[in-house]
Design a protein around this motif. Structure first.
Motif, PDB file in Angstrom:
ATOM      1  N   GLU A 548       0.831  -1.210   0.000  1.00  0.00           N
ATOM      2  CA  GLU A 548       0.000   0.000   0.000  1.00  0.00           C
ATOM      3  C   GLU A 548       0.861   1.253   0.000  1.00  0.00           C
ATOM      4  O   GLU A 548       0.591   2.206  -0.745  1.00  0.00           O
ATOM      5  CB  GLU A 548      -0.941   0.007   1.204  1.00  0.00           C
ATOM      6  CG  GLU A 548      -1.897   1.203   1.202  1.00  0.00           C
ATOM      7  CD  GLU A 548      -2.921   1.129   2.318  1.00  0.00           C
ATOM      8  OE1 GLU A 548      -3.569   2.158   2.581  1.00  0.00           O
ATOM      9  OE2 GLU A 548      -3.082   0.045   2.917  1.00  0.00           O
ATOM     10  N   LEU A 549       1.916   1.275   0.820  1.00  0.00           N
ATOM     11  CA  LEU A 549       2.792   2.449   0.865  1.00  0.00           C
ATOM     12  C   LEU A 549       3.486   2.666  -0.479  1.00  0.00           C
ATOM     13  O   LEU A 549       3.580   3.797  -0.978  1.00  0.00           O
ATOM     14  CB  LEU A 549       3.835   2.291   1.971  1.00  0.00           C
ATOM     15  CG  LEU A 549       3.356   2.498   3.412  1.00  0.00           C
ATOM     16  CD1 LEU A 549       4.500   2.219   4.392  1.00  0.00           C
ATOM     17  CD2 LEU A 549       2.829   3.906   3.614  1.00  0.00           C
ATOM     18  N   ILE A 550       3.974   1.584  -1.066  1.00  0.00           N
ATOM     19  CA  ILE A 550       4.657   1.698  -2.366  1.00  0.00           C
ATOM     20  C   ILE A 550       3.682   2.205  -3.428  1.00  0.00           C
ATOM     21  O   ILE A 550       4.016   3.062  -4.252  1.00  0.00           O
ATOM     22  CB  ILE A 550       5.273   0.345  -2.772  1.00  0.00           C
ATOM     23  CG1 ILE A 550       6.393  -0.037  -1.790  1.00  0.00           C
ATOM     24  CG2 ILE A 550       5.794   0.386  -4.202  1.00  0.00           C
ATOM     25  CD1 ILE A 550       6.914  -1.453  -1.969  1.00  0.00           C
ATOM     26  N   GLY A 551       2.449   1.686  -3.369  1.00  0.00           N
ATOM     27  CA  GLY A 551       1.442   2.119  -4.325  1.00  0.00           C
ATOM     28  C   GLY A 551       1.087   3.587  -4.183  1.00  0.00           C
ATOM     29  O   GLY A 551       0.592   4.204  -5.125  1.00  0.00           O
ATOM     30  N   ARG A 552       1.347   4.148  -3.043  1.00  0.00           N
ATOM     31  CA  ARG A 552       1.044   5.565  -2.817  1.00  0.00           C
ATOM     32  C   ARG A 552       2.268   6.458  -2.989  1.00  0.00           C
ATOM     33  O   ARG A 552       2.241   7.629  -2.626  1.00  0.00           O
ATOM     34  CB  ARG A 552       0.456   5.749  -1.424  1.00  0.00           C
ATOM     35  CG  ARG A 552      -0.915   5.096  -1.269  1.00  0.00           C
ATOM     36  CD  ARG A 552      -1.509   5.367   0.091  1.00  0.00           C
ATOM     37  NE  ARG A 552      -2.837   4.787   0.220  1.00  0.00           N
ATOM     38  CZ  ARG A 552      -3.608   4.914   1.304  1.00  0.00           C
ATOM     39  NH1 ARG A 552      -3.158   5.591   2.345  1.00  0.00           N
ATOM     40  NH2 ARG A 552      -4.808   4.353   1.345  1.00  0.00           N
ATOM     41  N   GLY A 553       3.339   5.888  -3.489  1.00  0.00           N
ATOM     42  CA  GLY A 553       4.486   6.704  -3.860  1.00  0.00           C
ATOM     43  C   GLY A 553       5.617   6.755  -2.862  1.00  0.00           C
ATOM     44  O   GLY A 553       6.551   7.549  -3.023  1.00  0.00           O
ATOM     45  N   VAL A 554       5.585   5.919  -1.812  1.00  0.00           N
ATOM     46  CA  VAL A 554       6.684   5.897  -0.854  1.00  0.00           C
ATOM     47  C   VAL A 554       7.814   5.042  -1.423  1.00  0.00           C
ATOM     48  O   VAL A 554       7.583   3.921  -1.910  1.00  0.00           O
ATOM     49  CB  VAL A 554       6.238   5.342   0.515  1.00  0.00           C
ATOM     50  CG1 VAL A 554       7.423   5.289   1.487  1.00  0.00           C
ATOM     51  CG2 VAL A 554       5.113   6.196   1.091  1.00  0.00           C
ATOM     52  N   ASN A 555       9.027   5.539  -1.378  1.00  0.00           N
ATOM     53  CA  ASN A 555      10.197   4.815  -1.868  1.00  0.00           C
ATOM     54  C   ASN A 555      10.364   3.522  -1.063  1.00  0.00           C
ATOM     55  O   ASN A 555      10.449   3.557   0.160  1.00  0.00           O
ATOM     56  CB  ASN A 555      11.443   5.697  -1.716  1.00  0.00           C
ATOM     57  CG  ASN A 555      12.660   5.099  -2.402  1.00  0.00           C
ATOM     58  OD1 ASN A 555      12.823   3.895  -2.462  1.00  0.00           O
ATOM     59  ND2 ASN A 555      13.507   5.977  -2.924  1.00  0.00           N
ATOM     60  N   PRO A 556      10.418   2.361  -1.719  1.00  0.00           N
ATOM     61  CA  PRO A 556      10.542   1.095  -0.982  1.00  0.00           C
ATOM     62  C   PRO A 556      11.744   1.057  -0.043  1.00  0.00           C
ATOM     63  O   PRO A 556      11.720   0.355   0.981  1.00  0.00           O
ATOM     64  CB  PRO A 556      10.675   0.048  -2.091  1.00  0.00           C
ATOM     65  CG  PRO A 556      10.051   0.682  -3.288  1.00  0.00           C
ATOM     66  CD  PRO A 556      10.347   2.141  -3.174  1.00  0.00           C
ATOM     67  N   SER A 557      12.802   1.797  -0.385  1.00  0.00           N
ATOM     68  CA  SER A 557      13.992   1.782   0.459  1.00  0.00           C
ATOM     69  C   SER A 557      13.843   2.691   1.680  1.00  0.00           C
ATOM     70  O   SER A 557      14.750   2.754   2.503  1.00  0.00           O
ATOM     71  CB  SER A 557      15.211   2.216  -0.359  1.00  0.00           C
ATOM     72  OG  SER A 557      15.063   3.559  -0.796  1.00  0.00           O
ATOM     73  N   ASN A 558      12.715   3.381   1.781  1.00  0.00           N
ATOM     74  CA  ASN A 558      12.499   4.291   2.909  1.00  0.00           C
ATOM     75  C   ASN A 558      11.255   3.885   3.704  1.00  0.00           C
ATOM     76  O   ASN A 558      10.461   4.709   4.135  1.00  0.00           O
ATOM     77  CB  ASN A 558      12.351   5.743   2.418  1.00  0.00           C
ATOM     78  CG  ASN A 558      12.497   6.746   3.557  1.00  0.00           C
ATOM     79  OD1 ASN A 558      13.238   6.520   4.510  1.00  0.00           O
ATOM     80  ND2 ASN A 558      11.776   7.854   3.452  1.00  0.00           N
TER      81      ASN A 558
END
Length: 581
Positions: A548-558
């Motif tokens: 969900e976070l990745i889908g909303r634009g959060v960098n996977p490494s963060n």
């Protein structure tokens, strides 16, 4: 010329004689009288003019105010000749239970007895009258001298008898804040005793009283009929969802805007609306609470006047001790969302511990929630209410309330949140254990059946509360689907590509996304908290909660993962983090 704004004056006579700021609510007199209901119960939130309206009724109907029509000159009611003729024409019994706040049944009973004694004292002139017998006079004096030796539940009925014979007219009875003793009895554990006493008092006063012309009771809540009104089949109940008297308590938007014009504050209308509008009574919307408006007119500052005018203790207790579902719903309400729920407006105080619906009913009656929409008689035959926080003032109140739950003397809660965002595991473990040691009880986290709260749910709600001051930096959600399961708590940074954020968190880096999973040690599967926290982190990875976070634009490494493992009041936190460059 603008009228002087007086704070806290609940005397209608005083307000009218001094010509201080007053919004005409005398239409209430006409509406009530023409409805022809024998006993009317009106519930409204606190500080909504109930006491002032009741005093207005007393001044209008009581024969103590005969020939005092000047108090009503220029007001709505005085335009009708019919009502001029009945002003000051009735004996009136007026009493308030607002101060009945004993921590035992015996003390509450004595306080109620004292109110009735005051009524008998103020009508001592009856002892000089031939309308009551010598035996009745002796009983009258005996009650004044030895009140606790007598059954006081019949005394208002008895006084009604004496007054109606003396004035040759039936009496009007006004009881303000009838439910205050009920709330105190619930909080202090003597509910059943007070219910039995109150049922007897109300039955003799309002039901089996042949000397009663009309009666009004006011309060915050509609206590269930089965509790204290079981014998009152002559009772008309008006709640916050009723259309009757919808503009008689509280200020309409037109009244508020006229007041702002009078006080030369016309430019503040939009902001006043944001802060203090939002109450709904029946189909009447845009109702403002009088206490905040009057204080704003006086101080000309934006504050949580109404929210701060009470400790809000019962509301705080119910939410703080409620289930994790209750806390999650409160989180959604604070985010500006609405909830849909069944409601029973009859509050059963001794069911509040086990019913979330009862909690929302209490919050609605108390003014903290408003009705946005009602789906009448859905497919299951129930009314479904869509509710949301009333206004910005109420939102600020709840944020402050939740923040206060988690404050410790060394401010460990804010230090814990800072460490969580920075990924400092050592500091997180130190501060969380400081907090749990200082403010948790063993009962909170024991998982006993009578607590109704599984330990992980208690910790879940607790950590959610710690995050409340991060709503400017994060979108905070819980128990939502992501990947192949449901995460416990997710913090989505509002600014995903910028280091500009608010609060005490050190600047210079982008805020991370955060996923938290809670687990209480299971002795059948794990021997140590280390094994439990490892299972929590493994679940985050295997269920792909990052999706969900990745889908909303959060960098996977963060994205930071944290597992919280609990054993009673002992906590262990572990995690993994990868910082964005």
């Amino acid at each position: 010329m603008a009228r002087v704004v007086g704070i806290g004056n609940q005397s209608f006579e005083s307000i009218r004689k001094k010509d201080t700021f007053y919004i005409d609510k005398t239409a209430f007199i006409k509406e009530w009288w023409e409805n022809e209901d024998i006993v009317t119960l009106i519930t409204r939130p606190r500080r909504f003019g109930k006491t002032l309206n009741m005093d207005m009724l007393r001044c209008f109907f009581s024969n103590e105010y005969k020939d005092r029509g000047e108090l009503f000159e220029g007001l709505n009611i005085w335009e009708d000749e019919k009502y001029r003729e009945i002003q000051g024409a009735y004996p009136v019994i007026f009493l308030s239970f607002a101060g009945i706040k004993g921590n035992t049944f015996e003390l509450s009973r004595k306080q109620i007895s004292d109110r009735i004694i005051d009524l008998y004292e103020s009508n001592r002139f009856l002892l000089k009258s031939d309308c009551i017998s010598d035996t009745e006079k002796a009983r009258y004096i005996s009650f004044l001298e030895n009140p606790m030796d007598e059954d006081i539940s019949f005394k208002l009925n008895e006084l009604s008898n004496y007054l109606s014979r003396y004035y040759k007219k039936k009496v009007i009875i006004l009881l303000d804040e009838y439910d205050t003793p009920m709330q105190e009895a619930y909080v202090n554990g003597y509910w059943e005793e007070l219910v039995a006493f109150t049922r007897s008092l109300f039955n003799s006063t309002f039901k089996t009283n042949p000397y009663l012309e009309r009666a009004i009771m006011t309060g915050i809540t509609r206590v269930s009929k089965e509790s204290i009104f079981s014998d009152l089949n002559n009772l008309k109940v008006i709640t916050v969802t009723s259309d009757e008297y919808s503009k008689c308590f509280g200020f309409t938007e037109e009244e508020v805007f006229d007041a702002l014009d009078e006080q030369e504050l016309s430019s503040e209308k939009e902001k006043v609306k944001k802060w203090y509008d939002g109450f709904t009574f029946g189909t009447s919307k845009d109702v403002y609470n009088p206490w905040s408006i009057i204080n704003f007119l006086d101080e000309k500052k934006y504050k949580t006047y109404w929210a701060d005018s009470s400790s809000n203790g019962l509301v705080s207790q119910l939410i703080q001790q409620g289930s994790s579902k209750t806390k999650v719903i409160m989180e959604e309400l604070l985010e500006g969302k609405s909830i849909k729920t069944k409601l029973d407006e009859q509050i059963v105080f001794n069911q509040l511990d086990g019913s979330s619906e009862a909690i929302w009913s209490l919050l609605l009656a108390s003014g903290y929630l408003k009705v946005d929409y009602v789906d009448f008689a859905n497919s299951e035959g129930n009314n479904i209410y869509e509710l949301s926080l009333t206004n910005f003032e109420v939102k600020k109140m709840f944020e402050k309330m939740i923040d206060n739950w988690f404050k410790t003397r060394d401010d460990s809660s804010s230090e814990f949140v800072s460490a969580l965002i920075q990924g400092d595991l050592d500091a997180m473990n130190y501060y969380i254990n400081e907090i749990t040691a200082n403010i948790f009880s063993c009962f909170d986290v024991a998982g006993k059946e009578e607590s109704r709260i599984r330990p992980e749910n208690f910790y879940h709600g607790f950590v959610l509360g710690l995050m409340v001051d991060q709503i400017d930096n994060y979108i905070i959600t819980s128990n939502r689907e992501s990947g192949f399961g449901r995460y416990d708590i997710m913090l989505e940074p509002i600014n995903k590509n910028s280091a500009k954020y608010q609060g005490s968190i050190p600047t210079g880096r982008i805020l991370p996304g955060i996923i938290i999973e809670f687990k209480v040690i299971n002795p059948r599967k794990e021997n140590t908290l280390e094994e439990t926290v490892e299972a929590a982190l493994k679940q985050i990875e295997e269920k792909n909660y990052d999706a969900e976070l990745i889908g909303r634009g959060v960098n996977p490494s963060n994205i930071h993962h944290y597992g919280f493992a609990f054993k009673g009041k002992e906590v262990l936190i572990d995690g993994n983090r990868k910082d964005a460059s």
